[in-house]
Design a protein around this motif. Structure first.
Motif, PDB file in Angstrom:
ATOM      1  N   UNK A  75     -76.217 -90.632  69.167  1.00 26.53           N
ATOM      2  CA  UNK A  75     -76.843 -89.345  68.544  1.00 26.53           C
ATOM      3  C   UNK A  75     -75.586 -88.435  68.553  1.00 26.53           C
ATOM      4  N   UNK A  76     -74.403 -88.698  68.793  1.00 24.77           N
ATOM      5  CA  UNK A  76     -73.307 -87.900  68.997  1.00 24.77           C
ATOM      6  C   UNK A  76     -72.664 -88.185  67.631  1.00 24.77           C
ATOM      7  N   UNK A  77     -72.139 -86.988  66.922  1.00 30.20           N
ATOM      8  CA  UNK A  77     -71.461 -86.848  65.620  1.00 30.20           C
ATOM      9  C   UNK A  77     -70.128 -86.354  66.010  1.00 30.20           C
ATOM     10  N   UNK A  78     -69.044 -87.179  65.649  1.00 29.26           N
ATOM     11  CA  UNK A  78     -67.552 -86.879  65.874  1.00 29.26           C
ATOM     12  C   UNK A  78     -66.916 -86.512  64.684  1.00 29.26           C
ATOM     13  N   UNK A  79     -66.039 -85.521  64.771  1.00 35.73           N
ATOM     14  CA  UNK A  79     -65.309 -85.186  63.702  1.00 35.73           C
ATOM     15  C   UNK A  79     -63.887 -85.270  64.028  1.00 35.73           C
ATOM     16  N   UNK A  80     -63.110 -86.192  63.390  1.00 35.84           N
ATOM     17  CA  UNK A  80     -61.717 -86.400  63.950  1.00 35.84           C
ATOM     18  C   UNK A  80     -60.911 -86.588  62.850  1.00 35.84           C
ATOM     19  N   UNK A  81     -59.383 -86.366  62.960  1.00 38.37           N
ATOM     20  CA  UNK A  81     -58.664 -86.403  62.055  1.00 38.37           C
ATOM     21  C   UNK A  81     -58.585 -87.620  61.238  1.00 38.37           C
ATOM     22  N   UNK A  82     -58.326 -87.814  59.936  1.00 37.37           N
ATOM     23  CA  UNK A  82     -58.093 -89.020  59.331  1.00 37.37           C
ATOM     24  C   UNK A  82     -56.657 -89.559  59.300  1.00 37.37           C
ATOM     25  N   UNK A  83     -55.863 -88.963  59.879  1.00 33.45           N
ATOM     26  CA  UNK A  83     -54.412 -89.372  59.821  1.00 33.45           C
ATOM     27  C   UNK A  83     -54.105 -89.967  61.085  1.00 33.45           C
ATOM     28  N   UNK A  84     -54.468 -89.425  62.140  1.00 31.10           N
ATOM     29  CA  UNK A  84     -54.166 -89.973  63.764  1.00 31.10           C
ATOM     30  C   UNK A  84     -55.385 -90.317  64.579  1.00 31.10           C
ATOM     31  N   UNK A  85     -56.311 -90.126  64.025  1.00 34.18           N
ATOM     32  CA  UNK A  85     -57.680 -90.304  64.785  1.00 34.18           C
ATOM     33  C   UNK A  85     -58.127 -89.208  66.098  1.00 34.18           C
ATOM     34  N   UNK A  86     -57.202 -88.297  66.103  1.00 33.85           N
ATOM     35  CA  UNK A  86     -57.443 -87.310  67.209  1.00 33.85           C
ATOM     36  C   UNK A  86     -58.855 -86.409  66.912  1.00 33.85           C
ATOM     37  N   UNK A  87     -59.679 -86.495  68.029  1.00 30.20           N
ATOM     38  CA  UNK A  87     -60.967 -85.944  67.924  1.00 30.20           C
ATOM     39  C   UNK A  87     -61.016 -84.465  67.840  1.00 30.20           C
ATOM     40  N   UNK A  88     -61.536 -83.626  66.758  1.00 24.75           N
ATOM     41  CA  UNK A  88     -61.388 -82.401  66.771  1.00 24.75           C
ATOM     42  C   UNK A  88     -62.682 -81.746  67.331  1.00 24.75           C
ATOM     43  N   UNK A  89     -63.965 -82.257  67.092  1.00 20.85           N
ATOM     44  CA  UNK A  89     -65.086 -81.583  67.901  1.00 20.85           C
ATOM     45  C   UNK A  89     -66.107 -82.653  68.017  1.00 20.85           C
ATOM     46  N   UNK A  90     -67.129 -82.629  68.828  1.00 25.42           N
ATOM     47  CA  UNK A  90     -68.227 -83.398  68.782  1.00 25.42           C
ATOM     48  C   UNK A  90     -69.491 -82.519  68.866  1.00 25.42           C
ATOM     49  N   UNK A  91     -70.549 -82.996  67.937  1.00 26.09           N
ATOM     50  CA  UNK A  91     -71.761 -82.515  67.980  1.00 26.09           C
ATOM     51  C   UNK A  91     -72.920 -83.239  68.116  1.00 26.09           C
ATOM     52  N   UNK A  92     -73.920 -83.029  69.331  1.00 26.09           N
ATOM     53  CA  UNK A  92     -75.181 -84.018  69.167  1.00 26.09           C
ATOM     54  C   UNK A  92     -76.230 -83.545  68.256  1.00 26.09           C
ATOM     55  N   UNK A  93     -76.532 -84.698  67.577  1.00 28.67           N
ATOM     56  CA  UNK A  93     -77.686 -84.685  66.862  1.00 28.67           C
ATOM     57  C   UNK A  93     -79.112 -84.512  67.298  1.00 28.67           C
ATOM     58  N   UNK A  94     -79.207 -85.085  68.583  1.00 26.97           N
ATOM     59  CA  UNK A  94     -80.358 -85.079  69.236  1.00 26.97           C
ATOM     60  C   UNK A  94     -80.993 -83.639  69.626  1.00 26.97           C
ATOM     61  N   UNK A  95     -82.316 -83.536  69.400  1.00 26.02           N
ATOM     62  CA  UNK A  95     -82.942 -82.292  70.067  1.00 26.02           C
ATOM     63  C   UNK A  95     -83.470 -82.633  71.353  1.00 26.02           C
ATOM     64  N   UNK A  96     -83.805 -81.498  72.201  1.00 24.57           N
ATOM     65  CA  UNK A  96     -84.617 -81.682  73.633  1.00 24.57           C
ATOM     66  C   UNK A  96     -85.905 -81.914  73.360  1.00 24.57           C
ATOM     67  N   UNK A  97     -86.589 -81.452  72.287  1.00 27.76           N
ATOM     68  CA  UNK A  97     -87.965 -81.440  72.100  1.00 27.76           C
ATOM     69  C   UNK A  97     -88.313 -82.998  70.992  1.00 27.76           C
TER      70      UNK A  97
END
Length: 454
Positions: A75-97
């Motif tokens: 359920x995690x969505x990772x946004x990373x650099x397409x050049x070196x693979x460094x993770x820029x940020x991570x967002x959870x797509x799951x809701x608590x309810x």
């Protein structure tokens, strides 16, 4: 015994592709003309973990800092650099309810190319869709610091289906419209600016045997990046359908492809050709203006095709699937350029259009006019090439063949002459024997005559 065909792979042009597999790995494959055009795995991002299986991926081919978005099974969505693979940020797509990520997995993901750039930060927009139809579009502000701190800005959430399961989604080239479809869900189009449904397909009528085909869409795409009105969708009943939202709700064109479910559909840059891959590993191209099969790609895949990607510039497409191979094809000849074995089941593939082979650079002198010395040097090189030893070897081989033929003919002539000589000798011996017999008979007669006279 199965039929086995051997294909010669000529190699690939300079390109860069990224593959995603069921164990959560991202592999970077590069092919360089300077190295013979053979694609190789140059980088591997992530760790082996089946719980982090990559379900969907999207890349924005920006020249300045391209980004890659990956949706995982957790359920995690990772946004990373397409050049070196460094993770820029991570967002959870799951809701608590909401339901758990395992019960409501992400099936559609799109990273918008349009970004708002500022001095200290920039804003990225993500569109996600789950199997239950829960769709969200959120803006995320990312700082330019090395830590890459991100904060979620505006977010819109809505449901694209009341029942059934979403299995495919696609955003058009203008990034203003999106289509969704799945099992028990007809194809429908939404306006992303207003988050409203603007069109919904109608199921085709029953066939001649009064049998109704259930709704089960497995893949979809827009026929052209410049026109959002025409949609191509593949079904689980091995059908390919063309919809025109400006004409009618039912399919304009529909045809069957082999006997297994359609798993992937990708459009071409010309605006009327699509590439279709099914569950048995067949890959073909169709002209959607007439529904005609243009041809099947040479070399059958040994597993289900799960993703097809068209290179934005080169005449190359890539396919991957459950046979763990990344295959690169020439769209003009439909010939296999190369194949790379990647060990894991592959779920998706994308191209990085900003890649260029740095070792091969066009020289400036090639565009300049030639002077007299250069022309003389070229003529000398041509003369040397004309007198290559390879050509002499070929000529010597031909001479040897001719000599062998002559020798064979001479041997045959000698054999015939020897046969004639043997025959003449036999005749001469027979004549000698006959003359001897005649002489002996004459001598006997002369003796008898002498006795009579006496």
């Amino acid at each position: 015994m199965p039929r086995i065909t051997t294909l010669e792979c000529p190699g690939c042009p300079s390109l860069r592709a990224l593959t995603f597999d069921s164990l959560g790995l991202i592999k970077v494959i590069e092919a360089k003309v300077s190295q013979g055009g053979a694609p190789r795995v140059v980088e591997r991002w992530g760790e082996l973990d089946s719980s982090k299986c990559v379900l969907a991926a999207s890349i924005n081919n920006r020249k300045d800092d391209p980004l890659l978005a990956v949706a995982r099974k957790t359920g995690m969505i990772e946004v990373l650099s397409a050049i070196n693979g460094d993770i820029r940020f991570t967002v959870s797509n799951a809701n608590e309810d909401g339901p758990r990520p395992e019960d409501d997995a992400v099936v559609g993901l799109h990273l918008f190319a349009g970004q708002k750039l500022e001095l200290t930060s920039r804003t990225c927009t993500l569109l996600t869709c789950t199997t239950k139809g829960n769709t969200s579009m959120r803006s995320i502000e990312v700082t330019n610091s090395p830590a890459g701190f991100a904060s979620v800005g505006s977010s819109n959430t809505w449901s694209v289906c009341g029942s059934g399961n979403i299995l495919c989604s696609k955003v058009d080239g203008s990034e203003k419209y999106a289509i969704f479809g799945g099992k028990g869900v007809e194809m429908n189009m939404w306006d992303l600016d207003n988050c409203t449904k603007i069109w919904a397909a109608k199921s085709p009528p029953k066939n001649s045997l009064d049998i109704f085909t259930p709704t089960w869409f497995t893949s979809s795409t827009f026929l052209s990046k410049d026109d959002h009105r025409k949609i191509v969708a593949g079904t689980n009943s091995h059908q390919v359908r063309l919809y025109d939202i400006s004409a009618q709700r039912r399919p304009v064109t529909s045809f069957d492809f082999r006997e297994t479910a359609i798993k992937s559909v990708t459009e071409d840059l010309d605006g009327y050709t699509v590439y279709v891959g099914n569950g048995s590993g067949d890959l073909a191209s169709f002209d959607m203006r007439t529904g005609k099969l243009l041809g099947c790609f040479l070399g059958k895949c040994s597993g289900s095709i799960r993703s097809i990607a068209r290179h934005p510039e080169l005449p190359v497409i890539a396919s991957c699937g459950l046979d763990s191979y990344l295959r690169l094809w020439d769209i003009k000849t439909r010939q296999l350029l190369s194949a790379v074995f990647l060990k894991q089941h592959l779920t998706n593939v994308v191209f990085d259009s900003n890649f260029a082979d740095e070792e091969v650079k066009p020289s400036v002198a090639a565009d300049l006019p030639l002077n007299a010395e250069q022309i003389a040097n070229e003529t000398e090189i041509v003369d040397e090439e004309e007198a290559l030893p390879v050509k002499r070897k070929k000529a010597s081989k031909e001479d040897e063949r001719r000599k062998k033929k002559k020798a064979m003919k001479e041997n045959e002539g000698n054999k015939e002459a020897s046969k004639e000589n043997n025959g003449s000798k036999k005749k001469a011996s027979k004549e000698n024997e006959g003359s001897k017999k005649l002489k002996s008979k004459k001598s006997k007669r002369s003796k008898f005559e002498i006795h009579d006279e006496s």
